[in-house]
Design a protein around this motif. Structure first.
Motif, PDB file in Angstrom:
ATOM      1  N   ILE A 162       0.820  -1.201   0.000  1.00  0.00           N
ATOM      2  CA  ILE A 162       0.000   0.000   0.000  1.00  0.00           C
ATOM      3  C   ILE A 162       0.859   1.259   0.000  1.00  0.00           C
ATOM      4  CG2 ILE A 162      -1.566   1.389   1.420  1.00  0.00           C
ATOM      5  CD1 ILE A 162      -2.963  -0.772  -0.193  1.00  0.00           C
ATOM      6  N   TRP A 163       1.904   1.276   0.816  1.00  0.00           N
ATOM      7  CA  TRP A 163       2.750   2.468   0.861  1.00  0.00           C
ATOM      8  C   TRP A 163       3.603   2.614  -0.394  1.00  0.00           C
ATOM      9  CZ3 TRP A 163       2.018   6.668   3.452  1.00  0.00           C
ATOM     10  CH2 TRP A 163       1.250   6.619   4.619  1.00  0.00           C
ATOM     11  N   ALA A 164       3.897   1.491  -1.038  1.00  0.00           N
ATOM     12  CA  ALA A 164       4.586   1.568  -2.332  1.00  0.00           C
ATOM     13  C   ALA A 164       3.681   2.254  -3.355  1.00  0.00           C
ATOM     14  CB  ALA A 164       4.965   0.180  -2.817  1.00  0.00           C
ATOM     15  N   LEU A 165       2.372   1.932  -3.302  1.00  0.00           N
ATOM     16  CA  LEU A 165       1.418   2.580  -4.201  1.00  0.00           C
ATOM     17  C   LEU A 165       1.279   4.062  -3.874  1.00  0.00           C
ATOM     18  CD1 LEU A 165      -1.531   0.002  -4.353  1.00  0.00           C
ATOM     19  CD2 LEU A 165       0.211   0.411  -6.085  1.00  0.00           C
ATOM     20  N   ARG A 166       1.205   4.370  -2.585  1.00  0.00           N
ATOM     21  CA  ARG A 166       0.910   5.739  -2.164  1.00  0.00           C
ATOM     22  C   ARG A 166       2.031   6.724  -2.490  1.00  0.00           C
ATOM     23  NH1 ARG A 166      -1.732   4.927   3.902  1.00  0.00           N
ATOM     24  NH2 ARG A 166      -3.835   4.342   3.175  1.00  0.00           N
ATOM     25  N   ILE A 167       3.273   6.293  -2.290  1.00  0.00           N
ATOM     26  CA  ILE A 167       4.369   7.255  -2.436  1.00  0.00           C
ATOM     27  C   ILE A 167       5.212   7.019  -3.691  1.00  0.00           C
ATOM     28  CG2 ILE A 167       6.337   8.358  -1.312  1.00  0.00           C
ATOM     29  CD1 ILE A 167       3.692   8.874   0.079  1.00  0.00           C
ATOM     30  N   PRO A 168       6.087   6.006  -3.716  1.00  0.00           N
ATOM     31  CA  PRO A 168       6.984   5.907  -4.877  1.00  0.00           C
ATOM     32  C   PRO A 168       6.263   5.686  -6.196  1.00  0.00           C
ATOM     33  CG  PRO A 168       7.176   3.962  -3.474  1.00  0.00           C
ATOM     34  CD  PRO A 168       6.359   4.949  -2.720  1.00  0.00           C
ATOM     35  N   VAL A 169       5.209   4.840  -6.198  1.00  0.00           N
ATOM     36  CA  VAL A 169       4.513   4.573  -7.454  1.00  0.00           C
ATOM     37  C   VAL A 169       3.817   5.821  -7.964  1.00  0.00           C
ATOM     38  CG1 VAL A 169       2.576   3.327  -8.482  1.00  0.00           C
ATOM     39  CG2 VAL A 169       4.235   2.096  -7.084  1.00  0.00           C
ATOM     40  N   VAL A 170       3.043   6.476  -7.092  1.00  0.00           N
ATOM     41  CA  VAL A 170       2.302   7.665  -7.526  1.00  0.00           C
ATOM     42  C   VAL A 170       3.252   8.784  -7.949  1.00  0.00           C
ATOM     43  CG1 VAL A 170       0.802   9.531  -6.728  1.00  0.00           C
ATOM     44  CG2 VAL A 170       0.212   7.154  -6.218  1.00  0.00           C
ATOM     45  N   VAL A 171       4.288   9.037  -7.144  1.00  0.00           N
ATOM     46  CA  VAL A 171       5.236  10.103  -7.476  1.00  0.00           C
ATOM     47  C   VAL A 171       5.934   9.804  -8.796  1.00  0.00           C
ATOM     48  CG1 VAL A 171       7.384  11.229  -6.793  1.00  0.00           C
ATOM     49  CG2 VAL A 171       5.592  10.828  -5.096  1.00  0.00           C
ATOM     50  N   MET A 172       6.385   8.563  -8.957  1.00  0.00           N
ATOM     51  CA  MET A 172       7.092   8.194 -10.186  1.00  0.00           C
ATOM     52  C   MET A 172       6.176   8.315 -11.399  1.00  0.00           C
ATOM     53  SD  MET A 172      10.171   7.058 -11.054  1.00  0.00           S
ATOM     54  CE  MET A 172      10.844   6.089  -9.721  1.00  0.00           C
ATOM     55  N   LEU A 173       4.928   7.899 -11.256  1.00  0.00           N
ATOM     56  CA  LEU A 173       4.002   7.977 -12.383  1.00  0.00           C
ATOM     57  C   LEU A 173       3.688   9.418 -12.760  1.00  0.00           C
ATOM     58  CD1 LEU A 173       1.477   5.073 -11.675  1.00  0.00           C
ATOM     59  CD2 LEU A 173       3.391   5.111 -13.261  1.00  0.00           C
ATOM     60  N   ILE A 174       3.590  10.290 -11.768  1.00  0.00           N
ATOM     61  CA  ILE A 174       3.353  11.708 -12.061  1.00  0.00           C
ATOM     62  C   ILE A 174       4.539  12.287 -12.843  1.00  0.00           C
ATOM     63  CG2 ILE A 174       3.151  14.000 -11.040  1.00  0.00           C
ATOM     64  CD1 ILE A 174       1.518  12.716  -8.785  1.00  0.00           C
ATOM     65  N   VAL A 175       5.758  11.976 -12.401  1.00  0.00           N
ATOM     66  CA  VAL A 175       6.954  12.462 -13.098  1.00  0.00           C
ATOM     67  C   VAL A 175       7.001  11.921 -14.518  1.00  0.00           C
ATOM     68  CG1 VAL A 175       9.472  12.373 -13.146  1.00  0.00           C
ATOM     69  CG2 VAL A 175       8.282  12.762 -10.978  1.00  0.00           C
ATOM     70  N   ILE A 176       6.748  10.617 -14.656  1.00  0.00           N
ATOM     71  CA  ILE A 176       6.821   9.990 -15.976  1.00  0.00           C
ATOM     72  C   ILE A 176       5.742  10.537 -16.899  1.00  0.00           C
ATOM     73  CG2 ILE A 176       6.530   7.802 -17.199  1.00  0.00           C
ATOM     74  CD1 ILE A 176       7.780   6.484 -14.665  1.00  0.00           C
ATOM     75  N   LEU A 177       4.532  10.728 -16.357  1.00  0.00           N
ATOM     76  CA  LEU A 177       3.450  11.271 -17.171  1.00  0.00           C
ATOM     77  C   LEU A 177       3.798  12.678 -17.658  1.00  0.00           C
ATOM     78  CD1 LEU A 177       0.612  10.857 -18.305  1.00  0.00           C
ATOM     79  CD2 LEU A 177      -0.302  11.809 -16.175  1.00  0.00           C
ATOM     80  N   GLY A 178       4.407  13.477 -16.779  1.00  0.00           N
ATOM     81  CA  GLY A 178       4.817  14.818 -17.186  1.00  0.00           C
ATOM     82  C   GLY A 178       5.867  14.788 -18.280  1.00  0.00           C
ATOM     83  N   LEU A 179       6.886  13.936 -18.121  1.00  0.00           N
ATOM     84  CA  LEU A 179       7.935  13.821 -19.142  1.00  0.00           C
ATOM     85  C   LEU A 179       7.363  13.304 -20.461  1.00  0.00           C
ATOM     86  CD1 LEU A 179      10.801  12.301 -16.947  1.00  0.00           C
ATOM     87  CD2 LEU A 179      10.678  14.639 -17.851  1.00  0.00           C
ATOM     88  N   ASN A 180       6.455  12.327 -20.360  1.00  0.00           N
ATOM     89  CA  ASN A 180       5.841  11.777 -21.568  1.00  0.00           C
ATOM     90  C   ASN A 180       4.974  12.810 -22.271  1.00  0.00           C
ATOM     91  OD1 ASN A 180       7.042   9.337 -21.185  1.00  0.00           O
ATOM     92  ND2 ASN A 180       5.195   8.219 -20.627  1.00  0.00           N
ATOM     93  N   ALA A 181       4.276  13.626 -21.484  1.00  0.00           N
ATOM     94  CA  ALA A 181       3.427  14.657 -22.088  1.00  0.00           C
ATOM     95  C   ALA A 181       4.270  15.641 -22.886  1.00  0.00           C
ATOM     96  CB  ALA A 181       2.633  15.379 -21.004  1.00  0.00           C
ATOM     97  N   VAL A 182       5.421  16.019 -22.328  1.00  0.00           N
ATOM     98  CA  VAL A 182       6.330  16.918 -23.050  1.00  0.00           C
ATOM     99  C   VAL A 182       6.841  16.247 -24.320  1.00  0.00           C
ATOM    100  CG1 VAL A 182       8.542  18.110 -22.947  1.00  0.00           C
ATOM    101  CG2 VAL A 182       7.015  18.157 -20.974  1.00  0.00           C
ATOM    102  N   GLY A 183       7.251  14.980 -24.191  1.00  0.00           N
ATOM    103  CA  GLY A 183       7.739  14.251 -25.362  1.00  0.00           C
ATOM    104  C   GLY A 183       6.677  14.082 -26.425  1.00  0.00           C
ATOM    105  N   ALA A 184       5.433  13.791 -26.006  1.00  0.00           N
ATOM    106  CA  ALA A 184       4.337  13.633 -26.969  1.00  0.00           C
ATOM    107  C   ALA A 184       4.054  14.945 -27.669  1.00  0.00           C
ATOM    108  CB  ALA A 184       3.093  13.130 -26.256  1.00  0.00           C
ATOM    109  N   TYR A 185       4.078  16.035 -26.925  1.00  0.00           N
ATOM    110  CA  TYR A 185       3.846  17.361 -27.519  1.00  0.00           C
ATOM    111  C   TYR A 185       4.899  17.670 -28.584  1.00  0.00           C
ATOM    112  CZ  TYR A 185       3.565  22.417 -28.019  1.00  0.00           C
ATOM    113  OH  TYR A 185       3.469  23.698 -28.520  1.00  0.00           O
ATOM    114  N   GLU A 186       6.143  17.385 -28.256  1.00  0.00           N
ATOM    115  CA  GLU A 186       7.228  17.654 -29.213  1.00  0.00           C
ATOM    116  C   GLU A 186       7.093  16.775 -30.458  1.00  0.00           C
ATOM    117  OE1 GLU A 186      10.711  17.018 -26.903  1.00  0.00           O
ATOM    118  OE2 GLU A 186      10.641  18.991 -25.919  1.00  0.00           O
ATOM    119  N   ALA A 187       6.772  15.483 -30.226  1.00  0.00           N
ATOM    120  CA  ALA A 187       6.641  14.566 -31.357  1.00  0.00           C
ATOM    121  C   ALA A 187       5.480  14.960 -32.264  1.00  0.00           C
ATOM    122  CB  ALA A 187       6.462  13.132 -30.852  1.00  0.00           C
ATOM    123  N   LEU A 188       4.334  15.280 -31.661  1.00  0.00           N
ATOM    124  CA  LEU A 188       3.165  15.620 -32.457  1.00  0.00           C
ATOM    125  C   LEU A 188       3.315  16.987 -33.105  1.00  0.00           C
ATOM    126  CD1 LEU A 188       0.332  14.273 -30.112  1.00  0.00           C
ATOM    127  CD2 LEU A 188       1.434  13.150 -32.052  1.00  0.00           C
TER     128      LEU A 188
END
Length: 449
Positions: free
Chosen positions: A418-444
Motif C-alpha cells: 500500500i505504501w509503495a502505491l501511495r508514495i513511490p509509485v504515484v510520485v514516479m508515475l506523475i513524473v513519468i506522465l509529465g515527461l511523456n506529455a512533453v515528449g508527446a507534444y514535441e513529437a506531435l
C-alpha cells in the motif's frame, strides 16, 4: 445477465497473463530501447521499474478484477465513487487504440517472416522496409492478423484464449531459447554481451530524463498494464488464489523472455555490419528489427531461415498479446450490455481494424506516431496513476482484503504494498506522465509542423 466464463486451470490464467505480457513490447520495443538508451544502463532502470512500479500496479489490477468480476469499465462503476467511476474508460480506450496499430505492426512481421522463408532479406534494409510499409499490402496483412485475433477471442475464455496460450507461450519460450543459443555461436556474440550486460552508470545519471520515461513505458507496455488486461483476466478467476505468487511468476517469465530477446538481437546485429558504437543510432522499433536486424540476417549463416524463425516467434508473441487486448473491449460489451461473445468480438474487431487502416496505409508512419504517443505514453500511465491513487489512498481496505485471499498471513507485505502505491509509485508515475506529455507534444508538433 450473460453467464460469465472462468479459467479452467490456474496454469491457463498464468499463461494467458504471460502471453499478454510477452508480445511486441518484448521483441519490437525492448531491444531497440536498450540500444537507444545506453545498452545495459537501460536494462538496469527497466528491471528496477518492473520491481518497484510494475509489480505493485499489476497486483492492483488483479485485486480490482477478481473482486468485481468485471471488465475495467464495470469494475470501476462497481467500486468507484463520483468521477472515479469513469476511470475504467481510460483503460478500454487505451487498449482499443493500441490494438489498432499493434495489428498493423504484426502485419509487417508476417511480411518479414515471408521474406525469410523466401530467402529474401535485402542488403539494403531501409529500402526493403520502405517498400513494405504503406499501401494495400499492409492493410491486407493487418486484416489477416485481426481475423486471427477475432477467431481466437470469439471461441471464448477456455476454448479460445486458454487453449491457444497453452500452445503459444511454451512455443515462444522454446523458440527464444533456441535462437539465443544459436546467436551465442555468432562472431559478434562476445561484443554484444559486453554491450548488453555491462552497465555504464554514468549514462543513467546523465540521461535519466530520457531513460526513465522510456523504461517506464516499456515496463507498462510489456506487462500489459494500464490497458485493463490484468483487470479483465483476473475477473475470470473462479477461486481465491495467491495473486502475489501468480504475479511473481508472470513478471518473471515475461522479463526472462524480454532478456532473451536482447541475447538474440544484439549478437545478430554485431555479427553483421553494425558496431556496438552504432547501435544507439539505429533508431526506433521499425529501424531496429525491420531494418537493421533484417539486414543483419542477410549477412549471417542461414540468415533466411533464422529470420523466418525469429519473425515467426514475434508473430506468435504478438498474437498472444493481441487477444488479451481484444478481450478487454469485448468483455465490456458482454458484461455491460449483454451482447453475445461472437457478435461482440466480430463487431469490435472490424471497428479496431478500421481505426488501424490509416496506420497501415501511411508509409510516413505519422499515424503510428500519433497513436503510440497518445495511447502508450499518455493513456497507459494515466490509467495506472488514477487506479493506484484510488486503491492506495481511498479503497485501501478493498485492496488489502482481496490481496490477502490465498495468502495465510499478508502481514507487513500488505503495508509495504500500500505504501509503495501511495508514495513511490504515484510520485514516479506523475513524473513519468509529465515527461511523456512533453515528449508527446514535441513529437506531435513535429508532425503537424
Amino acid at each position: 445477465m450473460v453467464q460469465r466464463e472462468t479459467w479452467a486451470t490456474r496454469t491457463g490464467f498464468i499463461l494467458a497473463a504471460v502471453g499478454s505480457a510477452v508480445g511486441l513490447g518484448n521483441v519490437w520495443r525492448f531491444p531497440y530501447q536498450v540500444g537507444e538508451f545506453g545498452g545495459a544502463a537501460f536494462l538496469v532502470v527497466y528491471l528496477l521499474l518492473i520491481a518497484v512500479i510494475g509489480f505493485p500496479i499489476m497486483l492492483v489490477e488483479f485485486t480490482v478484477g477478481r473482486y468485481t468480476d468485471r471488465n475495467p469499465v464495470g469494475a470501476l462503476k462497481q467500486i468507484g465513487r463520483g468521477p472515479w467511476k469513469r476511470i475504467g474508460w481510460v483503460f478500454v480506450v487505451a487498449g482499443f487504440v493500441i490494438l489498432s496499430y499493434y495489428s498493423v505492426i504484426a502485419g509487417w512481421v508476417l511480411q518479414y517472416m515471408a521474406y525469410g522463408l523466401q530467402g529474401n532479406y535485402a542488403a539494403d534494409g531501409a529500402a526493403q522496409f520502405g517498400s513494405t510499409v504503406g499501401g494495400v499490402t499492409p492493410v491486407l496483412t493487418h486484416a489477416i492478423f485481426m481475423a486471427a485475433v477475432i477467431a481466437v477471442v470469439a471461441l471464448g475464455i477456455r476454448q479460445g484464449i486458454e487453449l491457444s496460450v497453452k500452445l503459444m507461450v511454451p512455443a515462444i519460450i522454446v523458440l527464444s531459447v533456441g535462437l539465443a543459443v544459436y546467436a551465442a555461436t555468432l562472431p559478434g556474440a562476445g561484443e554484444a554481451y559486453a554491450y548488453y550486460l555491462s552497465p555504464d552508470l554514468g549514462t543513467i545519471t546523465a540521461d535519466w530524463t530520457e531513460i526513465l520515461p522510456a523504461a517506464a513505458g516499456q515496463a507498462f507496455f510489456t506487462l500489459s498494464l494500464g490497458m485493463g488486461v490484468m483487470i479483465t483476466y483476473a475477473s475470470y478467476l473462479g477461486e481465491d488464489r495467491n495473486l502475489a505468487k501468480d504475479g511473481v511468476i508472470i513478471v518473471g517469465l515475461d522479463t526472462m523472455i524480454a532478456f532473451f530477446m536482447g541475447l538474440i538481437a544484439f549478437p545478430i546485429l554485431l555479427s553483421g555490419d553494425v558496431g556496438a558504437a552504432d547501435i544507439g543510432t539505429i533508431g526506433d522499433g521499425p529501424g531496429f528489427i525491420f531494418i537493421a536486424l533484417s539486414q543483419a540476417f542477410a549477412n549471417v549463416p542461414l540468415g533466411g531461415l533464422l529470420g523466418a524463425v525469429f519473425f515467426a516467434t514475434v508473430t506468435v508473441a504478438a498474437l498472444s498479446s493481441a487477444i488479451s487486448i481484444m478481450e478487454v473491449v469485448v468483455s465490456y460489451l458482454i458484461d455491460e450490455h449483454g451482447v453475445d461473445r461472437v457478435p461482440a468480438t466480430v463487431g469490435l474487431g472490424i471497428a479496431i481494424f478500421l481505426v488501424g487502416v490509416p496506420v497501415a496505409y501511411d508509409a510516413s508512419l505519422s499515424w503510428l506516431t500519433v497513436y503510440d504517443e497518445l495511447a502508450n505514453n499518455i493513456l497507459l500511465i494515466l490509467g495506472a496513476l488514477l487506479l493506484s491513487i484510488y486503491i492506495g489512498w481511498i479503497k485501501t481496505d478493498l485492496g488489502l482484503e482481496e490481496l490477502s485471499k490465498g495468502i495465510r498471513n499478508l502481514g507487513a507485505w500488505g503495508t509495504y504494498w500500500i505504501w509503495a502505491l501511495r508514495i513511490p509509485v504515484v510520485v514516479m508515475l506523475i513524473v513519468i506522465l509529465g515527461l511523456n506529455a512533453v515528449g508527446a507534444y514535441e513529437a506531435l508538433s513535429g508532425i503537424v509542423g
